[in-house]
Design a protein around this motif. Structure first.
Motif, PDB file in Angstrom:
ATOM      1  N   TYR A  42       0.829  -1.202   0.000  1.00 26.52           N
ATOM      2  CA  TYR A  42       0.000   0.000   0.000  1.00 26.52           C
ATOM      3  C   TYR A  42       0.871   1.263   0.000  1.00 26.52           C
ATOM      4  N   GLU A  43       1.801   1.256  -0.967  1.00 25.04           N
ATOM      5  CA  GLU A  43       2.691   2.396  -1.219  1.00 25.04           C
ATOM      6  C   GLU A  43       3.578   2.720  -0.024  1.00 25.04           C
ATOM      7  N   THR A  44       3.753   1.760   0.869  1.00 25.46           N
ATOM      8  CA  THR A  44       4.565   1.967   2.067  1.00 25.46           C
ATOM      9  C   THR A  44       5.617   0.874   2.170  1.00 25.46           C
ATOM     10  N   GLU A  45       6.887   1.255   2.240  1.00 24.81           N
ATOM     11  CA  GLU A  45       7.933   0.265   2.431  1.00 24.81           C
ATOM     12  C   GLU A  45       7.779  -0.342   3.825  1.00 24.81           C
ATOM     13  N   THR A  46       7.523  -1.649   3.859  1.00 26.15           N
ATOM     14  CA  THR A  46       7.156  -2.328   5.100  1.00 26.15           C
ATOM     15  C   THR A  46       8.145  -3.437   5.417  1.00 26.15           C
ATOM     16  N   PHE A  47       8.649  -3.408   6.624  1.00 24.70           N
ATOM     17  CA  PHE A  47       9.572  -4.433   7.127  1.00 24.70           C
ATOM     18  C   PHE A  47       8.803  -5.437   7.976  1.00 24.70           C
ATOM     19  N   TRP A  48       9.175  -6.712   7.867  1.00 24.81           N
ATOM     20  CA  TRP A  48       8.606  -7.702   8.765  1.00 24.81           C
ATOM     21  C   TRP A  48       9.620  -8.790   9.080  1.00 24.81           C
ATOM     22  N   GLN A  49       9.315  -9.531  10.117  1.00 26.59           N
ATOM     23  CA  GLN A  49      10.132 -10.676  10.488  1.00 26.59           C
ATOM     24  C   GLN A  49       9.214 -11.807  10.922  1.00 26.59           C
ATOM     25  N   VAL A  50       9.785 -13.004  10.989  1.00 26.14           N
ATOM     26  CA  VAL A  50       8.999 -14.192  11.289  1.00 26.14           C
ATOM     27  C   VAL A  50       9.573 -14.873  12.522  1.00 26.14           C
ATOM     28  N   PHE A  51       8.698 -15.211  13.458  1.00 28.50           N
ATOM     29  CA  PHE A  51       9.074 -15.913  14.687  1.00 28.50           C
ATOM     30  C   PHE A  51       8.443 -17.310  14.687  1.00 28.50           C
ATOM     31  N   GLY A  52       9.255 -18.317  14.969  1.00 28.28           N
ATOM     32  CA  GLY A  52       8.738 -19.668  15.101  1.00 28.28           C
ATOM     33  C   GLY A  52       8.656 -20.418  13.789  1.00 28.28           C
ATOM     34  N   THR A  53       8.404 -21.731  13.925  1.00 25.08           N
ATOM     35  CA  THR A  53       8.343 -22.611  12.754  1.00 25.08           C
ATOM     36  C   THR A  53       7.161 -23.566  12.832  1.00 25.08           C
ATOM     37  N   GLY A  54       6.160 -23.217  13.617  1.00 21.19           N
ATOM     38  CA  GLY A  54       5.020 -24.100  13.797  1.00 21.19           C
ATOM     39  C   GLY A  54       4.109 -24.159  12.584  1.00 21.19           C
ATOM     40  N   GLU A  55       3.163 -25.103  12.603  1.00 21.50           N
ATOM     41  CA  GLU A  55       2.256 -25.315  11.479  1.00 21.50           C
ATOM     42  C   GLU A  55       1.182 -24.230  11.381  1.00 21.50           C
TER      43      GLU A  55
END
Length: 270
Positions: free
Chosen positions: A7-20
């Motif tokens: 949505y025209e916004t540079e967005t950072f994210w990260q991922v925690f965990g490896t569950g299903e």
């Protein structure tokens, strides 16, 4: 760690965990996705949780409030959050992030497997209550400071009421500078909190959420939080409530084990 344009916004994210089970976590005003690491660690085998930085927070791009309609920031945050949902998720939000999570759940209840709301600031849910009436003059004073360009004093007062309890003068200068710069976002979000232009409180909206919901608050938080939680809970079909002793508004940081356990309990119900 990924970053792209949403949505025209540079967005950072990260991922925690490896569950299903896929999950999405939305942080509070003046916070960042980093706050979720410790909270979600005990659920790493159960959840794969995406946590993104809201616009103007963490490693996401700044947000320009100039010319934006009152409450526009909540709409943008909701759209960005929803863009991460590909199948039903365990949705978790704190403070402003909880309001965004609830807005998603009202708009697309089929996308939610469970919903955990920590200290939601959707004060419009409790509009007209004694707690709302008591809070409004304090907010009017904060609004006046922001309108007058008194950003530092506004940031000081905001952190006094909604921070983790550390005195303003003890915060690192880098943090204080960042909080001051983020005050225009707070100014834009206020109408979303008090007047609900996104229609989260509309008739039949919350009642349509079938997923189990957990409302969590601290017993030391501003009184409006209890009134807001009670008002939201009264409209939900499947809801549990929890009060963490000795905790204030920033309990995901100050009372991490208790918050983790409560999130896990709600996930087990779905």
């Amino acid at each position: 760690m990924p970053k792209d344009i949403r949505y025209e916004t540079e967005t950072f994210w990260q991922v925690f965990g490896t569950g299903e089970r896929p999950a999405l976590a939305i942080h509070c005003m003046l916070g960042s996705s980093e706050m979720w690491g410790g909270v979600l660690a005990p659920m790493a085998d159960t959840l794969t949780t995406t946590a993104f930085d809201l616009p103007g927070h963490g490693q996401s791009a700044p947000w320009d409030a100039a010319g934006a309609a009152p409450g526009a920031y909540q709409t943008l945050a909701t759209r960005i959050a929803a863009s991460f949902i590909e199948r039903p998720v365990d949705l978790i939000g704190h403070s402003f992030g909880a309001s965004v999570a609830l807005r998603i759940a009202v708009g697309a209840p089929q996308a939610i497997r469970s919903l955990t709301l920590i200290e939601p600031v959707l004060f419009a849910a409790a509009k007209g209550s004694p707690e709302w009436e008591e809070l409004r003059p304090h907010q009017d004073h904060l609004d006046a400071l922001l309108a007058a360009g008194e950003q530092e004093e506004a940031a000081r007062r905001f952190m006094r009421d909604w921070g983790a309890g550390a005195p303003w003068e003890t915060l690192p200068e880098k943090l204080r500078t960042r909080f001051i710069a983020q005050m225009p976002i707070i100014e834009n979000v206020t109408p979303a909190n008090f007047e609900d232009p996104g229609g989260i409180c509309r008739a039949g909206g919350m009642e349509g959420i079938e997923a189990p919901v957990m409302l969590i608050r601290g017993d030391q938080s501003p009184k409006i939080v209890a009134a807001t939680c009670d008002a939201i809970a009264a409209r939900l079909a499947d809801v549990g409530t929890a009060v963490v002793p000795g905790a204030g508004h920033m309990l995901p940081l100050t009372h991490m084990p208790q918050v983790s356990e409560l999130i896990a309990m709600n996930i087990e119900r779905s």
